[in-house]
Design an enzyme around this catalytic site. Structure first.
Site, mmCIF file in Angstrom:
data_model
loop_
_atom_site.group_PDB
_atom_site.id
_atom_site.type_symbol
_atom_site.label_atom_id
_atom_site.label_comp_id
_atom_site.label_asym_id
_atom_site.label_seq_id
_atom_site.Cartn_x
_atom_site.Cartn_y
_atom_site.Cartn_z
ATOM 1 N N ASP A 105 0.858 -1.189 0.000
ATOM 2 C CA ASP A 105 0.000 0.000 0.000
ATOM 3 C C ASP A 105 0.897 1.243 0.000
ATOM 4 O O ASP A 105 2.038 1.155 -0.449
ATOM 5 C CB ASP A 105 -0.956 -0.065 1.201
ATOM 6 C CG ASP A 105 -2.275 0.638 0.923
ATOM 7 O OD1 ASP A 105 -2.240 1.821 0.544
ATOM 8 O OD2 ASP A 105 -3.342 0.014 1.072
ATOM 9 N N HIS A 114 2.098 1.967 -3.165
ATOM 10 C CA HIS A 114 1.184 2.933 -3.755
ATOM 11 C C HIS A 114 1.725 4.360 -3.694
ATOM 12 O O HIS A 114 0.984 5.317 -3.792
ATOM 13 C CB HIS A 114 -0.200 2.851 -3.096
ATOM 14 C CG HIS A 114 -0.895 1.543 -3.325
ATOM 15 N ND1 HIS A 114 -2.130 1.248 -2.818
ATOM 16 C CD2 HIS A 114 -0.507 0.431 -4.014
ATOM 17 C CE1 HIS A 114 -2.484 0.019 -3.186
ATOM 18 N NE2 HIS A 114 -1.503 -0.498 -3.894
#
Ligand SMILES: *[C@@H]1O[C@H](CO)[C@@H](O)[C@H](O)[C@H]1NC(C)=O
Ligand SMILES: *[C@@H]1O[C@H](CO)[C@@H](O)[C@H](O)[C@H]1NC(C)=O
Ligand SMILES: *[C@@H]1O[C@H](CO)[C@@H](O)[C@H](O)[C@H]1NC(C)=O
Ligand SMILES: *[C@@H]1O[C@H](CO)[C@@H](O)[C@H](O)[C@H]1NC(C)=O
Ligand SMILES: *[C@@H]1O[C@H](CO)[C@@H](O)[C@H](O)[C@H]1NC(C)=O
Ligand SMILES: *[C@@H]1O[C@H](CO)[C@@H](O)[C@H](O)[C@H]1NC(C)=O
Length: 389
Positions: free
Chosen positions: A215, A238
């Site tokens: 993430d 991310h």
């Protein structure tokens, strides 16, 4: 003379190789042996260290240890360092974490240092499978590897955080906190394993850190001031993100971020600021600066998204009232995974102000990327894509 030289040499030797020195609190003195659960030993060592009126170091030497959730608190009387050279494993089964939200939680300490060449292994894989929120409606908030709450003048150095069940690190309410030479590793497909989330903190630095995770590599929540991210490699993951902001109505302004000399490699986003639409919150986000960044195959390399609304959890009917200003992107190079290298979707009621692009040179399949913009008039210097609606 000879004696002095030998003494100095020997002291340097001890420091260099990180051996326990006299006066250090070796975990074995508290019953903490390799291949056993050191939770109780850690707590006992902390109690003694926290009462010490001189600086003290707790040492966990090389070896493999198990540890349940541990929550240690200050204020303490003098600086404390915890040096971990071993590998510490979290329980595989979440039940054995007894509902703790963070595996190692350190709170209300001044001058805390966590160091060493060791590994905190959150042993996430089983929990990721059982608790995948995309397939399991009863999924729970899992335990993070670290919670650093209300620490001042503190350092996390060298260690590795591996396979956390949830976020790796949550920083809350800290002042002057530095991560240096820290490493974070989890697979690209591991859910919610954000690297470092920072909230309501001032003067936090993340330096010389490699983050590979599933993430956000680094995310900034509300109430942060003067955050520095420098010499950081991110990917997979991310990207580096400010927000999301505006989901809750008690959030505070974010001011002062410098992201410098970082690499984003195969990440889903690069440099991102995101706010939710349709919320009454009117805070400001200002002084966000990104420079000397290399991107490799990054899907949304540069993005301000004031219509952030994942899984259609909100309505885009009313614009965000969060005001974003003084944002610069300077010397951003490399490859994008999409044609739109730059996306600035600002709010119609609070347009972005003072957005600058200087030498933003990104390519997609060998051609220069484009920019999509709304409610913003970026100032462009050097090479950068011009805005299309
Ligand atoms: C940390 O600094 C804040 C602000 O100066 C202060 O209120 C707080 O007591 C300090 N905490 C500790 C544990 O020293
Ligand atoms: C920040 O914390 C570090 C580590 O404890 C310390 O060396 C430094 O002096 C602190 N800086 C300020 C401005 O207090
Ligand atoms: C921000 O942090 C830097 C050190 O990283 C420090 O020199 C500077 O004074 C801080 N600025 C503010 C406004 O707190
Ligand atoms: C940029 O970061 C890399 C580590 O990712 C480091 O090796 C290099 O020295 C840094 N460059 C500068 C100019 O600080
Ligand atoms: C990006 O990641 C790939 C795969 O992990 C690696 O082969 C490549 O060298 C990396 N590129 C940079 C610039 O670090
Ligand atoms: C680029 O990223 C996409 C998805 O983000 C991935 O499927 C693809 O394998 C990556 N390409 C390379 C060369 O790493």
């Amino acid at each position: 003379m000879k004696f002095t030289i030998i003494t100095i040499f020997f002291s340097l030797f001890l420091v260099d190789f990180g051996f326990a020195q006299q006066g250090d609190l070796d975990i074995s003195r508290f019953g903490g042996k390799p291949n056993s659960d050191i939770s109780q030993a850690f707590l006992s060592a902390w109690t003694q260290a926290c009462a010490s009126t001189t600086a003290v170091k707790i040492v966990i030497p090389a070896g493999t240890y198990q540890m349940g959730a541990v929550d240690v608190k200050g204020p303490c009387k003098a600086p404390i360092e915890v040096q971990v050279d071993g590998t510490i494993q979290a329980p595989t089964n979440v039940v054995n974490l007894k509902g703790a939200d963070q595996w190692l939680k350190v709170q209300h300490v001044n001058s805390f240092t966590l160091s060493g060449k060791g590994v905190f292994d959150g042993q996430g894989p089983t929990a990721w499978k059982q608790n995948d929120c995309t397939t399991n409606k009863n999924c729970k908030m899992l335990c993070m590897n670290f919670g650093f709450n209300f620490l001042n003048n503190s350092i996390v150095r060298d260690l590795t955080s591996k396979d956390s069940k949830n976020f790796h690190v949550n920083v809350l309410g800290c002042n002057n906190m530095t991560f240096d030479g820290f490493k974070i590793s989890a697979p690209a497909e591991s859910p919610n394993t954000d690297g470092i989330h920072i909230g309501r903190s001032t003067d936090v630095k993340v330096l010389n850190t490699n983050i590979a995770t599933g993430d956000d590599c680094i995310s900034l929540g509300d109430g942060n001031k003067n955050i520095t991210v420098q010499n950081v490699n991110c990917g997979p993951g991310h990207g580096i993100s400010v927000g999301s902001l505006g989901r809750y109505d008690n959030e505070e302004a974010v001011e002062g971020l410098l992201v410098k000399n970082c690499t984003l490699n195969n990440t889903d986003n690069g440099l991102r600021i995101k706010t939710w639409p349709s919320t009454p919150l009117t805070i400001t986000v200002t002084d966000m600066h990104f420079e000397d960044i290399t991107m490799e195959n990054v899907s949304n390399p540069v993005i301000i998204d004031q219509e952030y609304c994942p899984w259609n959890q909100c309505s885009k009917k009313n614009p965000s009232k969060i005001k974003i200003s003084k944002v610069s992107f300077k010397n951003i190079k490399g490859t994008s995974g999409t044609k739109e290298g730059v996306i600035f979707i600002c709010s119609s009621v609070a347009p972005c102000e003072g957005v600058e692009m200087t030498d933003v040179d990104l390519t997609f399949n060998g051609a220069a990327t484009t920019a999509k913009c709304a409610n913003v008039k970026p100032v462009i210097t050097g090479k950068a894509p011009t805005c299309a609606a």
